[in-house]
Scaffold this active site. Structure first.
Site, PDB file in Angstrom:
ATOM      1  N   LYS A 184      89.425  77.286  51.267  1.00  0.00           N
ATOM      2  CA  LYS A 184      89.406  76.796  49.884  1.00  0.00           C
ATOM      3  C   LYS A 184      88.905  77.935  48.991  1.00  0.00           C
ATOM      4  CE  LYS A 184      86.621  75.404  47.051  1.00  0.00           C
ATOM      5  NZ  LYS A 184      87.220  76.051  45.858  1.00  0.00           N
ATOM      6  N   GLU A 260      76.737  83.259  53.004  1.00  0.00           N
ATOM      7  CA  GLU A 260      76.512  84.501  52.236  1.00  0.00           C
ATOM      8  C   GLU A 260      76.222  84.052  50.811  1.00  0.00           C
ATOM      9  OE1 GLU A 260      76.279  87.430  53.388  1.00  0.00           O
ATOM     10  OE2 GLU A 260      77.231  87.328  55.348  1.00  0.00           O
ATOM     11  N   CYS A 294      77.007  89.959  44.243  1.00  0.00           N
ATOM     12  CA  CYS A 294      75.758  89.477  44.846  1.00  0.00           C
ATOM     13  C   CYS A 294      74.842  90.650  45.160  1.00  0.00           C
ATOM     14  CB  CYS A 294      76.076  88.704  46.113  1.00  0.00           C
ATOM     15  SG  CYS A 294      77.095  89.663  47.239  1.00  0.00           S
ATOM     16  N   GLU A 391      69.593  85.547  39.207  1.00  0.00           N
ATOM     17  CA  GLU A 391      70.740  86.436  39.421  1.00  0.00           C
ATOM     18  C   GLU A 391      71.469  86.573  38.073  1.00  0.00           C
ATOM     19  OE1 GLU A 391      73.656  84.812  42.160  1.00  0.00           O
ATOM     20  OE2 GLU A 391      73.942  86.791  43.034  1.00  0.00           O
TER      21      GLU A 391
HETATM   22  P1  NAP Z   1      79.798  78.975  43.560  1.00  0.00           P
HETATM   23  O1  NAP Z   1      79.787  78.217  42.300  1.00  0.00           O
HETATM   24  O2  NAP Z   1      78.774  78.659  44.581  1.00  0.00           O
HETATM   25  O3  NAP Z   1      81.270  78.809  44.155  1.00  0.00           O
HETATM   26  C1  NAP Z   1      81.660  79.409  45.364  1.00  0.00           C
HETATM   27  C2  NAP Z   1      82.740  78.576  46.005  1.00  0.00           C
HETATM   28  O4  NAP Z   1      82.204  77.297  46.342  1.00  0.00           O
HETATM   29  C3  NAP Z   1      83.947  78.298  45.103  1.00  0.00           C
HETATM   30  O5  NAP Z   1      85.097  78.251  45.895  1.00  0.00           O
HETATM   31  C4  NAP Z   1      83.607  76.942  44.531  1.00  0.00           C
HETATM   32  O6  NAP Z   1      84.724  76.215  44.081  1.00  0.00           O
HETATM   33  C5  NAP Z   1      83.006  76.280  45.751  1.00  0.00           C
HETATM   34  N1  NAP Z   1      82.185  75.122  45.439  1.00  0.00           N
HETATM   35  C6  NAP Z   1      81.498  74.831  44.312  1.00  0.00           C
HETATM   36  N2  NAP Z   1      80.852  73.655  44.456  1.00  0.00           N
HETATM   37  C7  NAP Z   1      81.153  73.184  45.687  1.00  0.00           C
HETATM   38  C8  NAP Z   1      80.793  72.024  46.427  1.00  0.00           C
HETATM   39  N3  NAP Z   1      79.978  71.084  45.919  1.00  0.00           N
HETATM   40  N4  NAP Z   1      81.270  71.867  47.677  1.00  0.00           N
HETATM   41  C9  NAP Z   1      82.098  72.800  48.216  1.00  0.00           C
HETATM   42  N5  NAP Z   1      82.466  73.942  47.574  1.00  0.00           N
HETATM   43  C10 NAP Z   1      81.991  74.114  46.324  1.00  0.00           C
HETATM   44  O7  NAP Z   1      79.676  80.540  43.319  1.00  0.00           O
HETATM   45  P2  NAP Z   1      80.539  81.437  42.349  1.00  0.00           P
HETATM   46  O8  NAP Z   1      79.983  81.291  40.988  1.00  0.00           O
HETATM   47  O9  NAP Z   1      81.987  81.212  42.552  1.00  0.00           O
HETATM   48  O10 NAP Z   1      80.235  82.878  42.956  1.00  0.00           O
HETATM   49  C11 NAP Z   1      79.125  83.599  42.601  1.00  0.00           C
HETATM   50  C12 NAP Z   1      78.022  83.464  43.631  1.00  0.00           C
HETATM   51  O11 NAP Z   1      78.480  83.922  44.887  1.00  0.00           O
HETATM   52  C13 NAP Z   1      76.831  84.301  43.284  1.00  0.00           C
HETATM   53  O12 NAP Z   1      75.651  83.587  43.506  1.00  0.00           O
HETATM   54  C14 NAP Z   1      76.947  85.472  44.255  1.00  0.00           C
HETATM   55  O13 NAP Z   1      75.734  86.108  44.551  1.00  0.00           O
HETATM   56  C15 NAP Z   1      77.525  84.806  45.446  1.00  0.00           C
HETATM   57  N6  NAP Z   1      78.164  85.796  46.317  1.00  0.00           N
HETATM   58  C16 NAP Z   1      77.536  86.109  47.482  1.00  0.00           C
HETATM   59  C17 NAP Z   1      78.081  87.072  48.320  1.00  0.00           C
HETATM   60  C18 NAP Z   1      77.399  87.437  49.607  1.00  0.00           C
HETATM   61  O14 NAP Z   1      78.063  88.014  50.456  1.00  0.00           O
HETATM   62  N7  NAP Z   1      76.132  87.119  49.806  1.00  0.00           N
HETATM   63  C19 NAP Z   1      79.278  87.702  47.970  1.00  0.00           C
HETATM   64  C20 NAP Z   1      79.895  87.359  46.769  1.00  0.00           C
HETATM   65  C21 NAP Z   1      79.316  86.391  45.954  1.00  0.00           C
HETATM   66  P3  NAP Z   1      85.064  76.169  42.503  1.00  0.00           P
HETATM   67  O15 NAP Z   1      85.524  77.513  42.167  1.00  0.00           O
HETATM   68  O16 NAP Z   1      86.115  75.154  42.389  1.00  0.00           O
HETATM   69  O17 NAP Z   1      83.800  75.781  41.807  1.00  0.00           O
END
Ligand code: NAP
Length: 489
Positions: A184, A260, A294, A391
Site C-alpha cells: 500500500k 522504519e 527521516c 521532526e
Molecule cells: P505517515 O503519515 O505515517 O504515512 C506513511 C504511510 O502509512 C502512508 O502510506 C500512509 O497512507 C499510511 N498510513 C497512514 N495512516 C495509516 C493507518 N492508520 N493505517 C495504515 N497505514 C496508514 O508518514 P508520511 O507523512 O507519509 O511520511 C513521513 C514519515 O515517514 C516521517 O515521519 C519520516 O521520518 C518517516 N520516514 C521514515 C523512514 C525510515 O526509514 N525510518 C524513511 C522515510 C520516511 P496515506 O498516504 O494514505 O496517509
C-alpha cells in the site's frame, strides 16, 4: 521540460490496481486525484482500493505463497536483477514521474531511482546466499539442522517522501526471501509504486507475488488485512504515530514487524572539526529531499567557539540555493508535499523565533502557487524550542551552540527518537567516544549521508524496529526453523 513530455510520462503509468498480476479498477469504481505539489494542479486520477480489493490482493498473495517459496533462489534473484536493469534504463522517465507527483528536483529524483534500483541489485545477490546450519547437540546424541524459511505473505506500507526507494527496500528482500506481498503506497505518490509494479511484471515476477493497492482510506484498508491471520509480516516506513497504531494492530495475530519510523537527527560540530566539511555535510544532511527525510539533520549543535562562523557559512550556502518547480533546470529546492506540511514548518519557526531565535536566512513561504518554503537558517535557537523536539520535515536549519562534549551528547540524546546522528570532529578518541554515546541506530562520522543499500539502515527508541538493507535486511523476511535429528548411536 515540455508539458507534452510530462503528460506522456504520466499517461504511460497504469492507473488501476495491480492485483494477482492483473490491472483492474477498484470494485467500487472509485478513484482519487494525484496532485503536483509545485502547482497544486491535478496530474491524474488512480483507482481507489477498498476493503474488497484489499482482500482480493491478500487472497492472491496467500495463494501464490507456497509456489513462490519453492521458486529457485537463483531465479528470484534474476527477476530482481532484470528489474534493476529496467529501472536504470528508465531512470529519466521514472525520475520525471517522481518529480511530478512528489516535487523533488529532477536530479534528486533520478538519484532516487538509482538508489532504489540498487536495493534490487543488492538483494539479487543475497537471494542465493540464504544459509542455515548443522551442529551436534552438546551431549553428542542428536544433530541440529537449522534452516531459513520465508516468513510468509507480507504487508508493505510506504511513505510519500521516497516513493520508489522505500518500495524497493522492502520488495527486494521479500522477493529474495520468497515472501509474497501486498503493497500500500502513500496516497500522495501512488504513481511511482504503480510504475514499479509494471517493471516487476515485465521482469518476470509471477502473478500474485506482488499486489499494489493505492487507496484514500489507508487504515480502513490495511487493518482488516493485519487482523485476518493470513498476513504473517508487516514492514512499515512512515511516522512514529502510525507505526504505533500498526504495532497494536499487529499484536492480534502476533505478526512479525519491521518499523522504519520518524527521526530527529542531531548534527554535532566540534571546534576541532574541518568546518568546510561540516558545512558541506550539513547541507547534505539538511537539504537532501527538501529536508523531507527521516534522516534530515533536525538540530545542528555547534561548539560555541565556531558557532557564529558555522551559522554564517551555512546561511551563505542556504541563501544561494535555487527554489522552484523540480522540473526546471538548476532547481535545488522543490515544494513541500502539501499545505499542511508548510503550515507545520511555519509554526515551528514562529515558535523558535518567539523564544528568541534569530532568522539568518529565509523564515517564510515562497511566493505564488505550490507549497514552497524558503531555505531557512535560525541561530541562537533555545533547546526548549518545539523544533528541537519535533521532526521538522522541511528546509529549516536550527543552529544551537554548546560548550562541552558532555553537554552536546546530553542534548543530542534528549529526544524519544533515535534514527541517525551526525558527528564532525578530527579527534579520533572523541569520534569513537561520541559515536558510542549517541543513542541512534546510525551515525554519520564526518559525513552528511548514511543511506546505502549495502548497510543496515534503521533506528532505536521510537524510530523503529528492525533493519533494512545490508546483510541483515533479508532476515526481516525469514523465519528460523530447526530440525532435531534423533540419536546416531
Ligand atoms: P505517515 O503519515 O505515517 O504515512 C506513511 C504511510 O502509512 C502512508 O502510506 C500512509 O497512507 C499510511 N498510513 C497512514 N495512516 C495509516 C493507518 N492508520 N493505517 C495504515 N497505514 C496508514 O508518514 P508520511 O507523512 O507519509 O511520511 C513521513 C514519515 O515517514 C516521517 O515521519 C519520516 O521520518 C518517516 N520516514 C521514515 C523512514 C525510515 O526509514 N525510518 C524513511 C522515510 C520516511 P496515506 O498516504 O494514505 O496517509
Amino acid at each position: 521540460m515540455t508539458a507534452d513530455r510530462e503528460a506522456q510520462v504520466v499517461d504511460q503509468v497504469p492507473k488501476q490496481l495491480f492485483i494477482g498480476g492483473e490491472w483492474r479498477d477498484a470494485a467500487s469504481g472509485a478513484t482519487f486525484k494525484v496532485e503536483d505539489p509545485s502547482t497544486g494542479a491535478v496530474l491524474c486520477e488512480v483507482a481507489d482500493a477498498g476493503v474488497d480489493d484489499a482482500f482480493a490482493a491478500l487472497t492472491a498473495a496467500d495463494a501464490a505463497q507456497p509456489t513462490w517459496a519453492a521458486h529457485p533462489p537463483r531465479e528470484r534473484g534474476e527477476i530482481l536483477r532484470r528489474a534493476y536493469e529496467l529501472l536504470m534504463a528508465r531512470q529519466d522517465e521514472l525520475g520525471l514521474l517522481m518529480t511530478l507527483e512528489m516535487g523533488k528536483p529532477l536530479a534528486e529524483a533520478k538519484g532516487e531511482i538509482a538508489y532504489a534500483a540498487e536495493f534490487f541489485r543488492w538483494f539479487a545477490e543475497e537471494a542465493v546466499r540464504i544459509e542455515g546450519g548443522y551442529s551436534v547437540s552438546p551431549d553428542g546424541r542428536s544433530r541440529f539442522l537449522v534452516m531459513r524459511r520465508p516468513a510468509g505473505p507480507a504487508m508493505l506500507i510506504t511513505p510519500w517522501n521516497f516513493p520508489m526507494a522505500m518500495g524497493t527496500r522492502k520488495i527486494g528482500p521479500a522477493v529474495a526471501a520468497g515472501c509474497t506481498m501486498v503493497l500500500k503506497p502513500a496516497q500522495q505518490t501512488p504513481l511511482s509504486a504503480l510504475a514499479l509494479a509494471a517493471v516487476l511484471k515485465e521482469a518476470g515476477l509471477p502473478d500474485g507475488v506482488l499486489s499494489v493497492i493505492p487507496t484514500s482510506d489507508a487504515g480502513g484498508v490495511t487493518e482488516p488485512l493485519l487482523t485476518d491471520g493470513r498476513i504473517r509480516k508487516v514492514s512499515f516506513t512512515g511516522s512514529t504515530a502510525v507505526g504505533r497504531t500498526l504495532l497494536k494492530q499487529s499484536a492480534d495475530q502476533v505478526l512479525r514487524t519491521s518499523m522504519e519510523l520518524g527521526g530527529n537527527a542531531p548534527f554535532l560540530v566540534f571546534d576541532d572539526a574541518d568546518l568546510d566539511a561540516a558545512v558541506e555535510g550539513a547541507m547534505l544532511a539538511k537539504m537532501r529531499n527538501i529536508g523531507e527525510a527521516c534522516t534530515a539533520a533536525n538540530r545542528i549543535y555547534v561548539q560555541a567557539g565556531v558557532a557564529e562562523e558555522f551559522a554564517r557559512r551555512l546561511g551563505e550556502r542556504m541563501s544561494a540555493l535555487r527554489m522552484g518547480r523540480g522540473t526546471e533546470e538548476g532547481v535545488q529546492v522543490g515544494p513541500l508535499i502539501d499545505a499542511r506540511a508548510r503550515e507545520k514548518v511555519q509554526g515551528l519557526v514562529d515558535d523558535a523565533v518567539g523564544r528568541g531565535a534569530r532568522v539568518l536566512v529565509g523564515g517564510g513561504p515562497g511566493d505564488g502557487a505550490g507549497y514552497f518554503y524558503r531555505p531557512t537558517v535560525l541561530a541562537d535557537v533555545p533547546q526548549e524550542s518545539r523544533l528541537a523536539h519535533t521532526e521538522i520535515f522541511g528546509p529549516v536549519a536550527p543552529v544551537i551552540s554548546f560548550e562541552s562534549e558532555s553537554e552536546a551528547v546530553a542534548a543530542a540524546n534528549d529526544t524519544e527518537y533515535g534514527l541517525v546522528s551526525y558527528l564532525f570532529t578530527r579527534d579520533l578518541g572523541r569520534a569513537f567516544r561520541v559515536s558510542e554515546a549517541l543513542e541512534t541506530g546510525m551515525v554519520g562520522l564526518n559525513q552528511g549521508i548514511v543511506s546505502n543499500p549495502a548497510a543496515p539502515f534503521g533506528g532505536v527508541k521510537h524510530s523503529g524496529l528492525g533493519r533494512e538493507g545490508g546483510r541483515v535486511g533479508i532476515d526481516e523476511f525469514l523465519e528460523t526453523k530447526y530440525v532435531g535429528i534423533a540419536g546416531i548411536d
